[in-house]
Design an enzyme around this catalytic site. Structure first.
Site, PDB file in Angstrom:
ATOM      1  N   ASN A 188       0.863  -1.177   0.000  1.00 34.10           N
ATOM      2  CA  ASN A 188       0.000   0.000   0.000  1.00 34.10           C
ATOM      3  C   ASN A 188       0.904   1.234   0.000  1.00 34.10           C
ATOM      4  OD1 ASN A 188      -1.612   2.228   1.096  1.00 34.10           O
ATOM      5  ND2 ASN A 188      -3.202   0.665   1.331  1.00 34.10           N
ATOM      6  N   HIS A 220      -3.462   0.613  -3.446  1.00 35.69           N
ATOM      7  CA  HIS A 220      -3.504  -0.439  -2.438  1.00 35.69           C
ATOM      8  C   HIS A 220      -2.445  -1.474  -2.802  1.00 35.69           C
ATOM      9  CE1 HIS A 220      -7.859   0.193  -0.801  1.00 35.69           C
ATOM     10  NE2 HIS A 220      -7.123   1.289  -0.717  1.00 35.69           N
ATOM     11  N   GLU A 270      -2.568  -4.675  -3.504  1.00 35.43           N
ATOM     12  CA  GLU A 270      -2.895  -5.538  -4.635  1.00 35.43           C
ATOM     13  C   GLU A 270      -2.745  -4.784  -5.953  1.00 35.43           C
ATOM     14  OE1 GLU A 270      -5.489  -6.750  -1.083  1.00 35.43           O
ATOM     15  OE2 GLU A 270      -4.775  -4.889  -1.976  1.00 35.43           O
ATOM     16  N   SER A 295      -7.583  -9.034   3.664  1.00 34.37           N
ATOM     17  CA  SER A 295      -8.715  -9.289   2.774  1.00 34.37           C
ATOM     18  C   SER A 295      -8.895  -8.135   1.783  1.00 34.37           C
ATOM     19  CB  SER A 295      -9.979  -9.454   3.625  1.00 34.37           C
ATOM     20  OG  SER A 295     -11.079  -9.814   2.859  1.00 34.37           O
ATOM     21  N   CYS A 334     -10.272  -5.267  -0.596  1.00 32.51           N
ATOM     22  CA  CYS A 334     -11.428  -4.361  -0.635  1.00 32.51           C
ATOM     23  C   CYS A 334     -12.174  -4.524  -1.962  1.00 32.51           C
ATOM     24  CB  CYS A 334     -10.958  -2.925  -0.463  1.00 32.51           C
ATOM     25  SG  CYS A 334     -10.090  -2.272  -1.922  1.00 32.51           S
ATOM     26  N   CYS A 365      -9.901  -3.661  -5.085  1.00 34.38           N
ATOM     27  CA  CYS A 365      -8.906  -4.690  -5.389  1.00 34.38           C
ATOM     28  C   CYS A 365      -9.571  -5.981  -5.837  1.00 34.38           C
ATOM     29  CB  CYS A 365      -8.001  -4.910  -4.185  1.00 34.38           C
ATOM     30  SG  CYS A 365      -7.023  -3.427  -3.799  1.00 34.38           S
ATOM     31  N   ASP A 404      -8.296   4.905   4.521  1.00 36.06           N
ATOM     32  CA  ASP A 404      -7.936   3.880   3.545  1.00 36.06           C
ATOM     33  C   ASP A 404      -9.114   2.979   3.190  1.00 36.06           C
ATOM     34  OD1 ASP A 404      -5.618   2.847   1.992  1.00 36.06           O
ATOM     35  OD2 ASP A 404      -6.122   1.003   3.035  1.00 36.06           O
TER      36      ASP A 404
END
Length: 146
Positions: A39, A50, A52, A77, A79, A82, A142
């Site tokens: 991130n 982010h 990912e 996990s 979002c 992503c 975020d």
């Protein structure tokens, strides 16, 4: 801990050391890391970087078959944003470090045929809990909370 999740955790710690949010990711194709990231919203003043998304950016343009055969490892996990990118690129498997501190769109991913595995890794949980306690405003920003 799996070697690839360890890579994602290293990326998360790198983000924290840079003053960012401690989430990391790695994309693995046939046992080889093709992209890794963390991130970098704070560091780059970005609205979308982010972990990912950063890992996808670092993997670069790949044939669709490469992404379909890849596994995304992420410390937290994913979002909605992503998860949308995971679906867009057809990544078929996601390994998640933990979802106790935040549960993203895992059910959406599963409903669309993505294999989702949650490890509940102690190091990932502790890293996020400490960050959320120390920087609640930044964390809420975020994840889109006012």
């Amino acid at each position: 801990m799996d070697t690839f999740m360890q890579t994602a955790l290293e990326e998360a710690r790198k983000s924290l050391a840079e003053g960012g949010i401690p989430i990391g990711a790695a994309i693995v194709h046939r046992g080889r890391i093709i992209g890794r990231g963390h991130n970098r919203r704070v560091q780059q003043g970005s609205a979308i970087l982010h972990a990912e998304m950063d890992a996808l950016e670092n993997a670069g343009r790949q044939p669709a078959s490469v992404y379909r055969e890849s596994v995304l490892y992420t410390t937290l996990s994913p979002c909605a944003m992503c998860s949308g990118a995971i679906l867009l690129y057809g990544i078929g498997r996601v390994v998640i470090g933990e979802h106790r501190t935040f549960q993203g769109e895992e059910e959406l991913l599963r409903a669309r045929g993505v294999a989702v595995e949650v490890l509940q890794d102690r190091d990932c949980i502790q890293l996020m809990r400490a960050f959320i306690t120390a920087r609640p405003q930044l964390w809420n920003e975020d994840i889109g909370r006012a």
